[in-house]
Design an enzyme around this catalytic site. Structure first.
Site, short mmCIF file in Angstrom:
data_model
loop_
_atom_site.label_atom_id
_atom_site.label_comp_id
_atom_site.label_asym_id
_atom_site.label_seq_id
_atom_site.Cartn_x
_atom_site.Cartn_y
_atom_site.Cartn_z
N ARG A 1 -9.32 1.01 9.01
CA ARG A 1 -8.82 -0.33 9.33
C ARG A 1 -9.81 -1.15 10.15
O ARG A 1 -9.53 -2.30 10.48
CB ARG A 1 -7.53 -0.16 10.12
CG ARG A 1 -6.38 -1.04 9.70
CD ARG A 1 -5.20 -0.70 10.60
NE ARG A 1 -4.02 -1.43 10.32
CZ ARG A 1 -3.04 -0.98 9.53
NH1 ARG A 1 -3.14 0.17 8.93
NH2 ARG A 1 -1.97 -1.73 9.37
N ARG B 1 -0.05 -9.31 13.30
CA ARG B 1 -0.65 -8.27 12.45
C ARG B 1 -1.58 -8.89 11.41
O ARG B 1 -2.63 -8.34 11.10
CB ARG B 1 0.43 -7.42 11.79
CG ARG B 1 0.91 -6.33 12.74
CD ARG B 1 2.31 -5.85 12.41
NE ARG B 1 2.42 -5.28 11.08
CZ ARG B 1 3.55 -5.27 10.37
NH1 ARG B 1 4.65 -5.80 10.88
NH2 ARG B 1 3.58 -4.73 9.18
N LYS C 1 0.82 -1.21 0.00
CA LYS C 1 0.00 0.00 0.00
C LYS C 1 0.86 1.26 0.00
O LYS C 1 0.63 2.17 -0.79
CB LYS C 1 -0.90 0.04 1.25
CG LYS C 1 -1.84 -1.12 1.41
CD LYS C 1 -2.72 -0.95 2.66
CE LYS C 1 -1.95 -0.99 3.96
NZ LYS C 1 -1.53 -2.33 4.39
N ARG D 1 11.65 -2.03 11.16
CA ARG D 1 10.46 -1.72 11.96
C ARG D 1 10.34 -2.71 13.11
O ARG D 1 10.47 -3.91 12.91
CB ARG D 1 9.21 -1.77 11.08
CG ARG D 1 8.91 -0.45 10.43
CD ARG D 1 7.79 -0.55 9.45
NE ARG D 1 6.54 -1.10 10.02
CZ ARG D 1 5.40 -1.13 9.37
NH1 ARG D 1 5.33 -0.67 8.14
NH2 ARG D 1 4.33 -1.65 9.94
N ARG E 1 12.00 -7.07 4.05
CA ARG E 1 12.11 -5.68 3.61
C ARG E 1 13.15 -4.88 4.38
O ARG E 1 13.61 -3.83 3.91
CB ARG E 1 10.76 -4.98 3.54
CG ARG E 1 10.06 -4.66 4.84
CD ARG E 1 8.68 -4.05 4.55
NE ARG E 1 7.88 -3.92 5.75
CZ ARG E 1 6.59 -3.61 5.75
NH1 ARG E 1 5.96 -3.41 4.63
NH2 ARG E 1 5.93 -3.50 6.88
#
Ligand code: ADP
Length: 184
Positions: A88, A142, A13, A131, A127
């Protein structure tokens, strides 16, 4: 043009929203980025949400809705917004609908990026953005929060008939081409 870009964690996104922002010249509003920025700067909001983000849970609806309403009231969003990470939950979607109604605005497109679950997990774990919520355990959480709390948002907009499904597998540019096609 008011666009929602939707999908599970790792669907791309944020990446696509950045490309859309430049191409369509519409500002990008990412609730996740706002929270991470506040955490980095140790603001009161950042202190409030840090443990929630670290755990891969959702920030309370009221906090997110107030934040997004404040943000969307700024003149830079007068001509449109790319919403990323919001709504969300169905409660957030309903709050957004009321806000748009009150302000004579509407959602022009709801894009949902579809990516198989194993690919999502691989993408997030590889990635390397550092984080704190990108660990295997947090990613699992998540995704489970996504299925439970966030996936119903898709059905909510499907019932309104505004959803465009985008195949989220391929190169960044291939996916972006699909988005341009869907919006044309
Ligand atoms: P991703 O989609 O990759 O999980 P985001 O940057 O969109 O990443 O969100 C990161 C975290 O920020 C979420 O796991 C959640 O804790 C919080 N968050 C972001 N947007 C919302 C929202 N609309 N409602 C509740 N929590 C949110």
């Amino acid at each position: 043009m008011n666009i929602i870009i939707f999908g599970p964690p790792g669907a791309g996104k944020g990446t696509q929203a950045e490309k859309m922002k430049h191409h369509f010249e519409i500002p990008h509003l990412s609730t996740g980025n706002i929270f991470r920025e506040n955490i980095k700067n140790e603001t009161p909001l950042g202190k409030k949400v840090k443990s929630i983000l670290d755990a891969g849970e959702l920030v309370p609806d009221e906090t997110v809705v107030d934040l997004v309403k404040d943000e969307l009231s700024k003149s830079k969003y007068d001509d449109g917004v790319i919403l990323d990470g919001f709504p969300r939950t169905v409660a957030q979607a309903k709050a957004l609908d009321s806000f748009f109604d009150e302000n004579d605005k509407k959602i022009d497109a709801f894009l949902t990026l579809t990516v198989p679950e194993e690919e999502l997990i691989n993408r997030i774990l590889s990635r390397g953005e550092g984080r704190s919520d990108d660990t295997p355990e947090m990613v699992k959480n998540r995704l489970s929060v996504y299925h439970k709390e966030t996936a119903p948002v898709l059905n909510y907009y499907k019932e309104k008939g505004a959803v465009k499904e985008i195949n989220g597998v391929g190169t960044i540019d291939e996916i972006f081409d699909r988005i341009k096609e869907a919006l044309s």
